[in-house]
Scaffold this motif. Structure first.
Motif, PDB file in Angstrom:
ATOM      1  N   LEU A  47      24.586 -16.805   2.758  1.00 56.76           N
ATOM      2  CA  LEU A  47      23.491 -17.031   1.880  1.00 56.76           C
ATOM      3  C   LEU A  47      23.854 -17.474   0.740  1.00 56.76           C
ATOM      4  O   LEU A  47      24.734 -17.253  -0.080  1.00 56.76           O
ATOM      5  CB  LEU A  47      23.040 -15.486   1.674  1.00 56.76           C
ATOM      6  N   CYS A  48      22.705 -18.549   0.070  1.00 59.02           N
ATOM      7  CA  CYS A  48      23.050 -19.286  -1.148  1.00 59.02           C
ATOM      8  C   CYS A  48      21.627 -18.933  -1.949  1.00 59.02           C
ATOM      9  O   CYS A  48      20.602 -18.747  -1.524  1.00 59.02           O
ATOM     10  CB  CYS A  48      23.163 -20.698  -0.850  1.00 59.02           C
ATOM     11  N   THR A  49      22.115 -18.743  -3.206  1.00 58.10           N
ATOM     12  CA  THR A  49      20.837 -18.384  -4.093  1.00 58.10           C
ATOM     13  C   THR A  49      21.145 -19.082  -5.485  1.00 58.10           C
ATOM     14  O   THR A  49      22.123 -19.534  -5.748  1.00 58.10           O
ATOM     15  CB  THR A  49      20.804 -16.747  -4.262  1.00 58.10           C
ATOM     16  N   MET A  50      20.234 -18.772  -6.298  1.00 59.01           N
ATOM     17  CA  MET A  50      20.355 -19.332  -7.622  1.00 59.01           C
ATOM     18  C   MET A  50      19.901 -18.409  -8.853  1.00 59.01           C
ATOM     19  O   MET A  50      19.133 -17.537  -8.584  1.00 59.01           O
ATOM     20  CB  MET A  50      19.556 -20.762  -7.581  1.00 59.01           C
ATOM     21  N   GLU A  51      20.513 -18.468  -9.861  1.00 53.67           N
ATOM     22  CA  GLU A  51      19.857 -17.896 -11.117  1.00 53.67           C
ATOM     23  C   GLU A  51      20.033 -18.617 -12.374  1.00 53.67           C
ATOM     24  O   GLU A  51      20.703 -19.543 -12.324  1.00 53.67           O
ATOM     25  CB  GLU A  51      20.567 -16.353 -11.255  1.00 53.67           C
ATOM     26  N   GLN A  52      19.214 -18.086 -13.260  1.00 53.22           N
ATOM     27  CA  GLN A  52      19.246 -18.973 -14.328  1.00 53.22           C
ATOM     28  C   GLN A  52      20.796 -18.709 -15.146  1.00 53.22           C
ATOM     29  O   GLN A  52      21.096 -17.728 -15.150  1.00 53.22           O
ATOM     30  CB  GLN A  52      18.121 -18.579 -15.537  1.00 53.22           C
ATOM     31  N   ALA A  53      21.309 -19.922 -15.756  1.00 56.22           N
ATOM     32  CA  ALA A  53      22.613 -19.762 -16.204  1.00 56.22           C
ATOM     33  C   ALA A  53      22.330 -19.317 -17.710  1.00 56.22           C
ATOM     34  O   ALA A  53      21.436 -19.266 -18.274  1.00 56.22           O
ATOM     35  CB  ALA A  53      23.134 -21.091 -16.178  1.00 56.22           C
TER      36      ALA A  53
END
Length: 108
Positions: free
Chosen positions: A102-108
């Motif tokens: 699973l690949c995801t993203m979040e605000q840096a």
């Protein structure tokens, strides 16, 4: 002369005013993350990191080991549109190869 009414008929004569340029903020950045699971082979994770994030074999191996030992790891930091595209590419590629990575993203 002191009592003469003031007229606003200058028609552009007088003080020049420079308009301020708007200050543009840089776009917000997002970290793209891989999440560890107990089924995806380590070699597949390294392939994902080299293929989609342009890492060399050594960097990809280091990130893979970080994900394996800590549960998640940062693959890169991008603008929102690019991060979303990377997440979709990795998740689609993983499903095509029948891995639960699973690949995801979040605000840096």
């Amino acid at each position: 002369m002191a009592n003469e009414p003031h007229h606003d008929d200058d028609h552009g004569h007088g003080v020049a005013v420079e308009t301020a340029k708007p200050k543009l903020a840089p776009p917000p950045l997002y970290s793209v993350l891989l999440l560890n699971d107990d089924y995806t082979p380590m070699d597949f994770v390294v392939e994902v990191l080299t293929r989609f994030f342009g890492m060399n074999l050594e960097s990809a191996t280091q990130v893979m080991l970080h994900v394996h030992t800590r549960g998640r790891g940062v693959c890169g930091v991008y603008t929102r549109e690019i991060a979303e595209a990377k997440v979709a590419q990795v998740n689609d590629f993983s499903r095509q190869h029948q891995h639960p990575l699973l690949c995801t993203m979040e605000q840096a």
